[in-house]
Scaffold this motif. Structure first.
Motif, short mmCIF file in Angstrom:
data_model
loop_
_atom_site.label_atom_id
_atom_site.label_comp_id
_atom_site.label_asym_id
_atom_site.label_seq_id
_atom_site.Cartn_x
_atom_site.Cartn_y
_atom_site.Cartn_z
N CYS A 73 -22.82 -19.31 72.90
CA CYS A 73 -23.27 -19.58 74.26
C CYS A 73 -22.07 -19.70 75.18
O CYS A 73 -20.96 -19.29 74.82
N ASP A 77 -22.04 -24.25 80.11
CA ASP A 77 -23.46 -24.61 80.04
C ASP A 77 -23.65 -25.85 79.16
O ASP A 77 -24.45 -26.74 79.47
N LEU A 84 -30.54 -24.90 76.54
CA LEU A 84 -30.27 -23.46 76.52
C LEU A 84 -31.36 -22.77 75.70
O LEU A 84 -31.70 -23.22 74.61
N SER A 103 -25.86 -17.23 81.41
CA SER A 103 -25.93 -18.67 81.60
C SER A 103 -27.35 -19.15 81.28
O SER A 103 -28.33 -18.50 81.65
N GLY A 104 -27.46 -20.24 80.54
CA GLY A 104 -28.76 -20.81 80.19
C GLY A 104 -29.31 -20.25 78.88
O GLY A 104 -30.42 -20.61 78.48
N GLU A 105 -28.50 -19.39 78.20
CA GLU A 105 -29.00 -18.76 76.96
C GLU A 105 -28.07 -19.07 75.78
O GLU A 105 -26.89 -19.36 75.97
N HIS A 134 -35.31 -24.39 72.47
CA HIS A 134 -34.09 -24.68 73.24
C HIS A 134 -33.13 -25.58 72.43
O HIS A 134 -33.58 -26.33 71.56
N ARG A 136 -29.53 -28.21 73.06
CA ARG A 136 -28.55 -28.75 74.00
C ARG A 136 -27.51 -29.55 73.21
O ARG A 136 -27.70 -29.82 72.01
#
Ligand code: AMP
Ligand code: MG
Length: 415
Positions: A73, A77, A84, A103-105, A134, A136
């Motif tokens: 990633c 982020d 993500l 971004s965000g993946e 997701h 994080r």
């Protein structure tokens, strides 16, 4: 290999350090010409000396490699603690077929897989929290760009020398060669080393000796040391303590770069080796070294080969091979370095040194994570193979007139 002898030969009993330097000079001369080469299957090159360098056939690693199981990633982020979205999974042996990571993946990735374009770090799975589709960042660490990624070519660029010629090949170099696709390896041909024991008292190891006779253990120990040094021993039948017998045996040596004699180099009436070598045109670099055991050791060359006259006492033979023969043999083998290996260890008891001789005493080295300690084994002198058989090193006692207290750091010659 053509024979290259230093013309500035000098004889006499030399200090230990001087003997080492004389041999080093001869070894450097030998390194000016290379031994013949041959090709062998990769595994057979173990212990041989590399003749042509091993080159990287492509960048290493060939792709940006993930060094952890985790998520590829963008580091920023993760720092923001945002969840993500997991786009998919990437195993070692696969490449990411989708668009670059944005971004965000994140992409779940395994150790050894190529990091997909767009990702600038791999966060370890242990440092993440999974929530459905997701992830994080867990905890309070701050991931950095480049984390857990080895960039393409960071270890070696295509064409770089991974292992230089002149290296003795051990498992790490075999692994590197295999990684570069070498199934066959160019190595130097092994030198052949003639071994000639001398002594009227010697019988072969198969014989039952009479009380006053001795089994010829030196030919075996020298052959073993020669083999361990990566060379081929050519063991000749022992010679008698007779000028003609020794001379005939030396004349019979063929196709060897080095001759090792044992016995007959001391001051006794029947110690005839030096006299015979002299009559055959030998030049002597030294005719003794201030060491114990091994003082009578002789080094020189005949018109077509180097020789060492090693003392007959079996422990002296072992020590003088390690100290003096092994560095010359390394050079004859085409090895860039080589020779005896020393380490430092704390002596477990007081050790009495003797001025004017460097001593090499059979010893047991015990390694531990706190460091090595060394205990000198009790012995009856340089004929005592029974004690020496329990040793794994020789403790080196410097030529000073003092006793080293227990706990002193000393060198040990490793066997
Ligand atoms: P030298 O160097 O000939 O005076 O021999 C010294 C001692 O080493 C004597 O006790 C010899 O019997 C012993 N020795 C000599 N050659 C050998 C050998 N090839 N194997 C075992 N012991 C030997
Ligand atoms: Mg003898």
């Amino acid at each position: 290999m053509s024979t290259v002898f230093d013309s500035g030969a000098s004889a006499g009993v030399v200090h230990y350090q001087e003997a080492i330097e004389i041999i080093r000079d001869q070894a450097e001369l030998l390194r000016r010409s290379q031994p013949a080469k041959e090709e062998v299957p990769l595994l057979d090159s173990l212990g041989r000396v590399l003749a042509s360098p091993i080159l990287a056939d492509r960048d290493q690693p060939p792709f940006p490699r993930s060094t952890r199981d985790g998520y590829a990633c963008i580091a920023a982020d993760l720092v923001s603690r945002r969840p993500l979205r997991i786009l998919g999974q990437l195993r070692a042996g696969e490449t990411w077929q989708g668009p670059p990571v944005r971004s965000g993946e994140a992409i779940e990735i395994m150790t050894g897989a190529p990091v997909p374009d767009g990702a600038d770090c791999v966060v370890m799975v242990e440092h993440t929290l999974l929530d459905g589709s997701h992830i994080r960042l867990a905890g309070d660490r701050t991931p950095h760009p480049g984390e857990n990624i080895v960039l393409a070519g960071a270890e070696a660029k295509a064409g770089a020398v991974i292992v230089p010629a002149g290296t003795r090949l051990a498992p790490p170099q075999i692994a590197a060669a295999a990684a570069c696709g070498y199934s066959r390896i160019s190595v130097f041909q092994k030198p052949r080393v003639a071994v000639l024991a001398t002594g009227d008292e010697l019988v072969s190891i198969q014989d039952i000796p009479l009380t006053h006779q001795i089994r010829n253990s030196n030919s075996e120990s020298l052959a073993a040391q020669i083999r361990l040094a990566g060379a081929d021993p050519i063991v000749l039948p022992p010679a008698r303590d007779h000028l003609g017998s020794i001379a005939d045996s030396i004349r019979s040596v063929e196709g060897c770069g080095l001759l090792l004699l044992s016995g007959g180099v001391s001051m006794g009436k029947y110690d005839l080796v030096e006299q015979v070598l002299d009559s055959l045109g030998a030049k002597f670099f030294f005719t003794g070294a201030k060491i114990q055991p091994g003082r009578p050791v002789v080094f020189g060359h005949l018109p077509s080969l180097y020789f060492f006259g090693l003392p007959g006492n079996p422990v002296s033979t072992l020590v003088t091979f390690s100290l003096f023969v092994s560095p010359l043999l390394a050079a004859l083998s085409g090895e860039a370095a080589g020779g005896p290996r020393f380490a430092l260890a704390r002596v477990a008891h007081e050790a009495r040194c003797t001025s004017s001789v460097t001593r090499f005493l059979p010893a047991q080295v015990n390694d531990s994570i706190e460091g090595a300690s060394v205990t000198i084994v009790p012995w009856q002198g340089s004929g005592d193979l029974a004690s020496t058989a329990s040793a794994n090193a020789f403790a080196v006692l410097p030529d000073v007139d003092e006793a080293l207290p227990a706990g002193s750091l000393i060198s040990v010659l490793l066997l």
